[in-house]
Write a protein that holds these residues in place. Structure first.
Motif, PDB file in Angstrom:
ATOM      1  N   HIS A  84      36.223  53.523  31.466  1.00 42.91           N
ATOM      2  CA  HIS A  84      36.779  54.421  32.478  1.00 42.91           C
ATOM      3  C   HIS A  84      36.872  53.609  33.744  1.00 42.91           C
ATOM      4  O   HIS A  84      35.867  53.247  34.329  1.00 42.91           O
ATOM      5  CB  HIS A  84      35.806  55.574  32.742  1.00 42.91           C
ATOM      6  N   ILE A  85      38.112  53.346  34.204  1.00 43.72           N
ATOM      7  CA  ILE A  85      38.254  52.604  35.453  1.00 43.72           C
ATOM      8  C   ILE A  85      39.123  53.433  36.377  1.00 43.72           C
ATOM      9  O   ILE A  85      40.106  54.038  35.941  1.00 43.72           O
ATOM     10  CB  ILE A  85      38.868  51.217  35.197  1.00 43.72           C
ATOM     11  N   LYS A  86      38.750  53.481  37.616  1.00 43.48           N
ATOM     12  CA  LYS A  86      39.454  54.318  38.588  1.00 43.48           C
ATOM     13  C   LYS A  86      40.919  53.890  38.661  1.00 43.48           C
ATOM     14  O   LYS A  86      41.232  52.712  38.773  1.00 43.48           O
ATOM     15  CB  LYS A  86      38.802  54.169  39.957  1.00 43.48           C
ATOM     16  N   GLY A  87      41.814  54.865  38.592  1.00 43.06           N
ATOM     17  CA  GLY A  87      43.241  54.572  38.645  1.00 43.06           C
ATOM     18  C   GLY A  87      43.866  54.456  37.268  1.00 43.06           C
ATOM     19  O   GLY A  87      45.079  54.385  37.138  1.00 43.06           O
ATOM     20  N   PHE A  88      43.027  54.417  36.217  1.00 42.08           N
ATOM     21  CA  PHE A  88      43.546  54.290  34.850  1.00 42.08           C
ATOM     22  C   PHE A  88      42.984  55.407  33.991  1.00 42.08           C
ATOM     23  O   PHE A  88      41.848  55.838  34.188  1.00 42.08           O
ATOM     24  CB  PHE A  88      43.127  52.951  34.237  1.00 42.08           C
ATOM     25  N   ARG A  89      43.824  55.841  33.009  1.00 43.79           N
ATOM     26  CA  ARG A  89      43.273  56.779  32.037  1.00 43.79           C
ATOM     27  C   ARG A  89      42.326  56.009  31.132  1.00 43.79           C
ATOM     28  O   ARG A  89      42.411  54.790  31.031  1.00 43.79           O
ATOM     29  CB  ARG A  89      44.407  57.411  31.214  1.00 43.79           C
ATOM     30  N   PRO A  92      44.182  47.521  31.415  1.00 45.87           N
ATOM     31  CA  PRO A  92      44.418  46.273  30.699  1.00 45.87           C
ATOM     32  C   PRO A  92      43.152  45.400  30.662  1.00 45.87           C
ATOM     33  O   PRO A  92      42.330  45.465  31.573  1.00 45.87           O
ATOM     34  CB  PRO A  92      45.511  45.596  31.498  1.00 45.87           C
ATOM     35  N   ALA A  93      43.051  44.616  29.590  1.00 47.87           N
ATOM     36  CA  ALA A  93      41.869  43.773  29.387  1.00 47.87           C
ATOM     37  C   ALA A  93      41.658  42.846  30.577  1.00 47.87           C
ATOM     38  O   ALA A  93      40.533  42.550  30.959  1.00 47.87           O
ATOM     39  CB  ALA A  93      42.023  42.967  28.107  1.00 47.87           C
ATOM     40  N   LYS A  94      42.782  42.410  31.161  1.00 51.22           N
ATOM     41  CA  LYS A  94      42.700  41.477  32.276  1.00 51.22           C
ATOM     42  C   LYS A  94      41.936  42.075  33.454  1.00 51.22           C
ATOM     43  O   LYS A  94      41.116  41.413  34.088  1.00 51.22           O
ATOM     44  CB  LYS A  94      44.125  41.138  32.721  1.00 51.22           C
ATOM     45  N   VAL A  95      42.247  43.360  33.713  1.00 55.05           N
ATOM     46  CA  VAL A  95      41.577  44.046  34.824  1.00 55.05           C
ATOM     47  C   VAL A  95      40.084  44.117  34.551  1.00 55.05           C
ATOM     48  O   VAL A  95      39.239  43.847  35.401  1.00 55.05           O
ATOM     49  CB  VAL A  95      42.160  45.469  34.982  1.00 55.05           C
ATOM     50  N   LEU A  96      39.797  44.468  33.306  1.00 49.25           N
ATOM     51  CA  LEU A  96      38.405  44.605  32.900  1.00 49.25           C
ATOM     52  C   LEU A  96      37.662  43.277  33.040  1.00 49.25           C
ATOM     53  O   LEU A  96      36.537  43.218  33.528  1.00 49.25           O
ATOM     54  CB  LEU A  96      38.384  45.054  31.435  1.00 49.25           C
ATOM     55  N   GLU A  97      38.337  42.240  32.605  1.00 54.72           N
ATOM     56  CA  GLU A  97      37.734  40.909  32.620  1.00 54.72           C
ATOM     57  C   GLU A  97      37.411  40.492  34.049  1.00 54.72           C
ATOM     58  O   GLU A  97      36.346  39.978  34.345  1.00 54.72           O
ATOM     59  CB  GLU A  97      38.733  39.929  32.012  1.00 54.72           C
ATOM     60  N   GLN A  98      38.408  40.769  34.913  1.00 53.92           N
ATOM     61  CA  GLN A  98      38.233  40.395  36.315  1.00 53.92           C
ATOM     62  C   GLN A  98      37.041  41.135  36.923  1.00 53.92           C
ATOM     63  O   GLN A  98      36.269  40.592  37.684  1.00 53.92           O
ATOM     64  CB  GLN A  98      39.516  40.753  37.062  1.00 53.92           C
ATOM     65  N   LYS A  99      36.948  42.411  36.533  1.00 50.24           N
ATOM     66  CA  LYS A  99      35.920  43.255  37.155  1.00 50.24           C
ATOM     67  C   LYS A  99      34.548  43.012  36.544  1.00 50.24           C
ATOM     68  O   LYS A  99      33.555  42.923  37.243  1.00 50.24           O
ATOM     69  CB  LYS A  99      36.300  44.727  36.964  1.00 50.24           C
ATOM     70  N   TYR A 100      34.467  42.995  35.220  1.00 50.39           N
ATOM     71  CA  TYR A 100      33.153  42.975  34.554  1.00 50.39           C
ATOM     72  C   TYR A 100      32.938  41.747  33.682  1.00 50.39           C
ATOM     73  O   TYR A 100      32.047  41.722  32.859  1.00 50.39           O
ATOM     74  CB  TYR A 100      32.992  44.226  33.686  1.00 50.39           C
ATOM     75  N   GLY A 101      33.784  40.730  33.860  1.00 52.18           N
ATOM     76  CA  GLY A 101      33.712  39.552  32.993  1.00 52.18           C
ATOM     77  C   GLY A 101      32.320  38.946  32.891  1.00 52.18           C
ATOM     78  O   GLY A 101      31.850  38.620  31.810  1.00 52.18           O
ATOM     79  N   GLU A 102      31.634  38.878  34.018  1.00 51.71           N
ATOM     80  CA  GLU A 102      30.337  38.225  34.029  1.00 51.71           C
ATOM     81  C   GLU A 102      29.340  38.973  33.143  1.00 51.71           C
ATOM     82  O   GLU A 102      28.617  38.375  32.340  1.00 51.71           O
ATOM     83  CB  GLU A 102      29.808  38.186  35.459  1.00 51.71           C
ATOM     84  N   GLY A 103      29.355  40.293  33.293  1.00 56.20           N
ATOM     85  CA  GLY A 103      28.457  41.113  32.497  1.00 56.20           C
ATOM     86  C   GLY A 103      28.736  40.993  31.015  1.00 56.20           C
ATOM     87  O   GLY A 103      27.826  40.872  30.205  1.00 56.20           O
TER      88      GLY A 103
END
Lengths: 100, 452
Positions: free
Chosen positions: B42-47, B52-63
């Motif tokens: 669940h990411i703000k602005g997206f259902r 996209p995986a890219k957004v996720l990677e950018q945001k939580y890649g380290e984790g």
């Protein structure tokens, strides 16, 4: 107004993501409500070193919010804000925002 | 999934294991985890699931990378350590410790390598375990020991009867008592009812032993007590106290006559008093023999331990200490916090005092096990059967599984016994200093000698 005061943050939504996937990229920002198109284009140019082609702006109304409290209902709304969509020339992109 | 592994032996029976995992595995692991999260995120602005995986990677890649790292470490370690052919099997109660955990990081373009350190079962090799010459104390059994035991039995079998005669030394009295204040009014909080004690033992708060002598059941009296400054019971020291006592019952303890009847009362297996005496004498000698054997074994083991150097892993010692701690708690039936408040130290500090003893114990058992293995000391099924008696074929499942457990324990016990006999037969025992029976039975040898 300084450039960093004009541009507040990029808007990241499904729709704004789709707008970036075409050849001619469009970027969506939350901007200061007092800024006009010219100021916004200048700010984008200064901050991201790209040449914007055009700018569309719109005022987004705050959404109504209700809260039930002990003393009845409390009405309110989220803050209104200004959205700007910047179109860049073909082939140009803002790398900092990509995928953020 | 492991492309390379190396073992390096460290001190104290621990091993450093360095593992390298191929980058392809890391990559595929990462991709699959990322895809998994993309579906659920669940990411703000997206259902849900549309980001996209890219957004996720950018945001939580380290984790995500950290998660991949730990899952890779866990799985690869499991693969190595559960492999039957691995030379270094970790102790089951010791978790491998990851080295330089803060610096570990996954790079998708490189092979990933990490190292862990863990404790293994110490290498034990026994060479000398026979031929020791050990002085054993010459223990004298005093003649009157049997009589002393008899007197004790007599006490245990004493008949307690209610009498009307006044209380005397050795009577059992039941009384109510309470302390009086200056105005002569009873103090509620000091009131006790139906308190029973034996006159002369001093097991009562106000030390009323001498004062109740001569009183009969039903008597009431106010006793003035003057306690000296150095009285044992602190709240009473140096005070003048008036105690009101009401005797409820006086009982007399009648010792039975020492005759054949008495012997039969003690147990039906005795016919005459002589039987009883003989049996007591036999028991005393049995106790002594058992204790002597224990003493000898302790000494032999001590010599063996001295002759061998074993590097004990720390976790093993800690485990032993933990067991000691738990058994102490159980012995006193106390909660841990309560026990610590009584001891007035921390658990670690308290256990540190037992460390040497624990190490000795572990070494003894390790060496003994090794000797059993080396000498092929084994117990056959027949021997176990002989000792336990034949199994009941008609028993239900529960009883059967109990039986299996019993057999296992019996086998262990018999093996231990055999090993003990073997060790004792291998050494010579010379006459040592003379010692009285009581001294020998009450002395704690191991504790004293390890601290030497």
């Amino acid at each position: 107004m300084r450039a960093d005061q004009v541009i507040i943050e990029p808007v990241l939504t499904e729709k704004s993501n789709i707008m970036r996937e075409t050849d001619v990229k469009k970027y969506c920002f939350k901007v200061d409500p007092r800024a006009n198109k010219i100021q916004i284009m200048a700010a984008v140019e200064e901050l991201f070193s790209v040449k914007p082609v055009s700018c569309n702006v719109m005022s987004v109304k705050g959404k109504p919010r209700f809260a039930r409290t002990k003393s009845g209902q409390r009405k309110g709304s989220t803050a209104p804000w200004k959205k700007a969509i910047i179109t860049l020339a073909k082939g140009e992109s803002i790398d900092v925002i990509e995928g953020v | 999934m492991v492309s390379e592994k190396t073992f390096k032996e460290l001190e104290h029976s621990s091993v450093e294991l360095t593992v390298t995992v191929d980058q392809d595995i890391i990559k595929s692991e990462y991709q699959s985890l990322l895809a998994d999260y993309t579906k659920k995120a669940h990411i703000k602005g997206f259902r849900k699931g549309k980001a996209p995986a890219k957004v996720l990677e950018q945001k939580y890649g380290e984790g995500i990378r950290a998660e991949v790292m730990y899952s890779v470490i866990e799985r690869s370690l499991k693969e190595i350590l559960e492999d039957k052919e691995t030379a270094y099997v970790p102790l089951h109660y010791h978790q491998p410790v990851l080295q330089n955990e803060d610096e570990l990081e996954i790079d998708l373009e490189k092979d990933f390598s990490y190292s862990v350190v863990y404790d293994v079962y110490p290498k034990v090799e026994v060479s000398t375990y026979t031929g020791f010459s050990i002085p054993v104390p010459e223990v004298q059994v005093p003649d009157d020991l049997v009589d002393a035991e008899l007197t004790q039995l007599q006490e245990q079998n004493a008949l307690v009867t209610v009498t009307d005669s006044p209380a005397e030394e050795g009577s059992i009295v039941t009384l109510d008592y309470c302390e009086l204040d200056e105005a002569g009014e009873p103090l509620e909080e000091t009131k006790r009812e139906d308190f029973t004690f034996t006159v002369g033992t001093g097991y009562n708060y106000y030390q009323l032993d001498a004062d109740v002598i001569g009183l009969k059941a039903g008597d009431e009296r106010t006793i003035e007590k003057d306690y000296p400054e150095d009285h044992e019971t602190k709240p009473l020291a140096g005070r003048k106290v008036a105690v009101k006592v009401a005797l409820k019952a006086v009982k007399r303890r009648d010792l039975p006559e020492l005759d054949d009847d008495f012997a039969q009362d003690v147990s039906e297996s005795y016919e005459t008093l002589d039987d009883l005496k003989r049996d007591i004498g036999k028991r005393i000698h049995e106790h002594l023999d058992a204790r002597l054997k224990e003493y000898k074994l302790g000494k032999v083991l001590q010599q063996i331990v001295k002759a061998h150097e074993i590097q004990l892993p720390d976790s093993m010692v800690r485990m032993q200490l933990e067991q000691t701690w738990q058994s102490t708690l159980q012995q006193y039936r106390l909660k841990e916090e309560h026990m610590l408040s009584i001891l007035g130290t921390s658990k670690e500090e308290h256990l540190e005092g037992f460390r040497e003893r624990a190490e000795q114990q572990i070494k003894e058992s390790l060496l003994l096990n090794k000797i059993i293995e080396q000498e092929h000391i084994e117990v056959t099924d027949e021997e176990v059967m002989l000792s336990l008696g034949p199994a009941d074929e008609s028993a239900d499942d529960q009883a059967k599984s109990n039986r299996v457990y019993q057999e296992m324990q019996e086998r262990e016990r018999l093996t231990y016994e055999k090993a003990t006999d073997f060790l004792l037969a291998g050494s010579t025992f010379t006459k040592g200093e003379e010692m009285s029976y009581e001294d020998f039975m009450n002395k704690r040898f191991e504790a004293q000698e390890t601290s030497e």
